[in-house]
Scaffold this motif. Structure first.
Motif, PDB file in Angstrom:
ATOM      1  N   THR A 115       0.819  -1.111  -0.071  1.00 45.01           N
ATOM      2  CA  THR A 115      -0.071  -0.040   0.043  1.00 45.01           C
ATOM      3  C   THR A 115       0.917   1.258   0.074  1.00 45.01           C
ATOM      4  N   TYR A 116       0.685   2.115  -1.176  1.00 40.10           N
ATOM      5  CA  TYR A 116       1.256   3.562  -1.040  1.00 40.10           C
ATOM      6  C   TYR A 116       0.380   4.369  -0.660  1.00 40.10           C
ATOM      7  N   THR A 136      -0.803  -3.932  -5.730  1.00 44.59           N
ATOM      8  CA  THR A 136      -0.489  -2.844  -5.002  1.00 44.59           C
ATOM      9  C   THR A 136      -1.951  -2.029  -4.864  1.00 44.59           C
ATOM     10  N   ILE A 137      -1.998  -1.390  -3.598  1.00 42.90           N
ATOM     11  CA  ILE A 137      -2.998  -0.494  -3.151  1.00 42.90           C
ATOM     12  C   ILE A 137      -2.492   1.133  -3.266  1.00 42.90           C
ATOM     13  N   ALA A 138      -3.318   1.788  -3.726  1.00 45.35           N
ATOM     14  CA  ALA A 138      -2.947   3.365  -3.512  1.00 45.35           C
ATOM     15  C   ALA A 138      -4.277   3.789  -2.897  1.00 45.35           C
ATOM     16  N   ASN A 141      -6.673   7.944  -6.474  1.00 49.51           N
ATOM     17  CA  ASN A 141      -6.485   7.907  -7.875  1.00 49.51           C
ATOM     18  C   ASN A 141      -5.132   8.741  -8.197  1.00 49.51           C
ATOM     19  N   LYS A 144      -2.060   6.622  -7.471  1.00 47.32           N
ATOM     20  CA  LYS A 144      -1.982   5.387  -8.579  1.00 47.32           C
ATOM     21  C   LYS A 144      -1.311   6.129  -9.768  1.00 47.32           C
ATOM     22  N   ASP A 145      -1.919   7.166 -10.275  1.00 48.21           N
ATOM     23  CA  ASP A 145      -1.260   7.808 -11.406  1.00 48.21           C
ATOM     24  C   ASP A 145       0.113   8.094 -11.144  1.00 48.21           C
ATOM     25  N   VAL A 148       2.283   4.697 -11.193  1.00 47.61           N
ATOM     26  CA  VAL A 148       2.240   4.096 -12.415  1.00 47.61           C
ATOM     27  C   VAL A 148       3.259   4.800 -13.543  1.00 47.61           C
ATOM     28  N   PRO A 155      -0.609  -0.511 -14.445  1.00 45.23           N
ATOM     29  CA  PRO A 155      -1.999   0.006 -14.002  1.00 45.23           C
ATOM     30  C   PRO A 155      -2.895  -0.985 -13.748  1.00 45.23           C
ATOM     31  N   VAL A 158      -2.955  -2.077 -10.003  1.00 44.13           N
ATOM     32  CA  VAL A 158      -2.869  -1.296  -8.853  1.00 44.13           C
ATOM     33  C   VAL A 158      -4.367  -0.979  -8.634  1.00 44.13           C
ATOM     34  N   VAL A 160      -7.406   1.299  -6.190  1.00 34.97           N
ATOM     35  CA  VAL A 160      -7.489   2.209  -5.279  1.00 34.97           C
ATOM     36  C   VAL A 160      -8.472   1.659  -4.323  1.00 34.97           C
TER      37      VAL A 160
END
Length: 381
Positions: A115-116, A136-138, A141, A144-145, A148, A155, A158, A160
């Motif tokens: 997780t970021y 991966t969890i963001a 959004n 995530k962008d 990536v 993407p 990943v 959200v």
């Protein structure tokens, strides 16, 4: 308690003040309620007791350090946990825990969720230390962008999942609760408005806390009953306290209250008329039905409203590319604008609560995260 659905080892950097830290505590409790066995390892901190009192064991591992010998200690500590307990999922939060657990997870064939929570430094050499995990969890959004684009994450891998908030703990305060909270904080009965600024006090957040003080000082010229509560701690606290001393001396009263680390944040929000902050602080104050001005060192969005709520959701309520700079004058004007229009304050508070109930409840976030775990376990058989 239903039969355990599986076991997860959560790896945050630490458990002191911070949105990521609070997220881990919230998620750990939510996963336990869903029937998972949860273990947590971190560098520790003042909030460890929140886990242990909930029956979630905590293990010490210095996951907050980039020093090679400390990273080796953390690696060995996590390795020992994996050797001792039958772990089905590793869920690491932030770059250091993710990087350290990548090799451990692969070696043991344990799925790794990464997780970021923010936009970390990119480029050389950071690209070598930023790993995606098996999924991966963001938390927004925009994050995530960022990962990536800057780290070439796939993407499609990943997802959200936003921060989750306990909407029962953070709830609209009654007048009795508000009065009790103000008494606990020694706020004078005639104080109005009471403004809260909540954050870690480090790096550029130190200057943001000082800016909040300057704005409150400005506001007090028109609203003499103004009180500013600064909740948080960190390396920059001495500078914040020094400015508070100057302002309080000029006002000949305690306009700025430096509270340090505050564990009972629901009472803090209950005592407040306006909250200044971003990210998880914003969401908690929104759940508490308090008008919040999205403010941080990189800019200011102003109070949440229908015109900016979508953009703020995209950013996880972090004021990146904000329309206003983070100056005392801007912040003072935004607070004054709210105070002049009680209906605007009421609507902003209502919109905040409705948004959290719809998109950020703790249980919905736990269920979304559980689905990630189940998908990985299904494909790992």
């Amino acid at each position: 308690m239903p039969e355990s659905k599986g076991s997860v080892l959560m790896l945050p950097m630490g458990l002191d003040i911070g949105g990521a830290e609070t997220h881990v505590i919230s998620l750990a409790k939510g996963m336990k309620r869903l029937g998972w066995q949860v273990l947590v390892a971190s560098s520790g901190g003042q909030r460890v007791s929140e886990l242990t009192e909930y029956g979630i064991p905590h293990f010490h591992a210095p996951l907050d350090s980039r020093l090679p010998h400390r990273m080796l200690q953390a690696y060995n500590a996590v390795s020992d946990i994996l050797d001792t307990y039958d772990i089905d999922i590793i869920h690491a939060h932030a770059r250091i825990p993710i990087w350290l657990s990548t090799r451990l997870a692969k070696k043991r064939n344990i799925p790794l969720v990464a997780t970021y929570h923010g936009q970390f430094k990119a480029g050389f050499p950071w690209m070598f230390f930023t790993k995606p995990g098996d999924r991966t969890i963001a938390v927004s959004n925009s994050i995530k962008d960022y990962i990536v684009e800057r780290f070439n994450f796939n993407p499609d891998n990943v997802i959200v999942i936003p921060n989750g908030i306990d909407v029962n703990l953070f709830h609209p305060a009654t007048e009795e609760e508000k009065s009790k909270a103000r008494n606990l904080l020694n706020i004078p009965a005639d104080a109005t408005p009471v403004v809260a600024y909540v954050s870690r006090i480090e790096d550029d957040l130190t200057q943001a806390a000082i800016t909040a003080q300057e704005a409150a000082f400005c506001l007090a010229s028109k609203y003499p009953g103004t009180i500013l509560l600064i909740a948080g701690d960190g390396p920059g606290m001495s500078a914040v306290k020094a400015r508070a001393t100057d302002i309080n001396s000029s006002c000949q009263k305690e306009l700025v209250h430096c509270l340090g680390f505050v564990l009972d944040t629901p009472s803090l929000y209950a005592a407040s008329d306006i909250v200044l902050g971003m990210s998880r602080v914003a969401l908690e104050s929104m759940a508490s039905e308090r008008p919040v001005i999205i403010f941080g060192p990189k800019g200011t969005f102003g109070p949440i409203c229908p015109e900016n709520i979508i953009a703020l959701e995209e950013r996880n309520y972090v004021p990146n590319l904000a329309p206003f700079p983070s100056t005392a004058e801007v912040l003072c004007n935004l607070m004054e604008d709210l105070l002049k229009d009680p209906e605007k304050m009421r609507l902003a508070a209502k919109l905040g609560r409705q948004t959290v109930l719809k998109h950020h409840s703790e249980d919905s976030v736990a269920k979304s995260t559980e689905q990630v775990y189940l998908d990985l376990l299904k494909h790992n058989k």
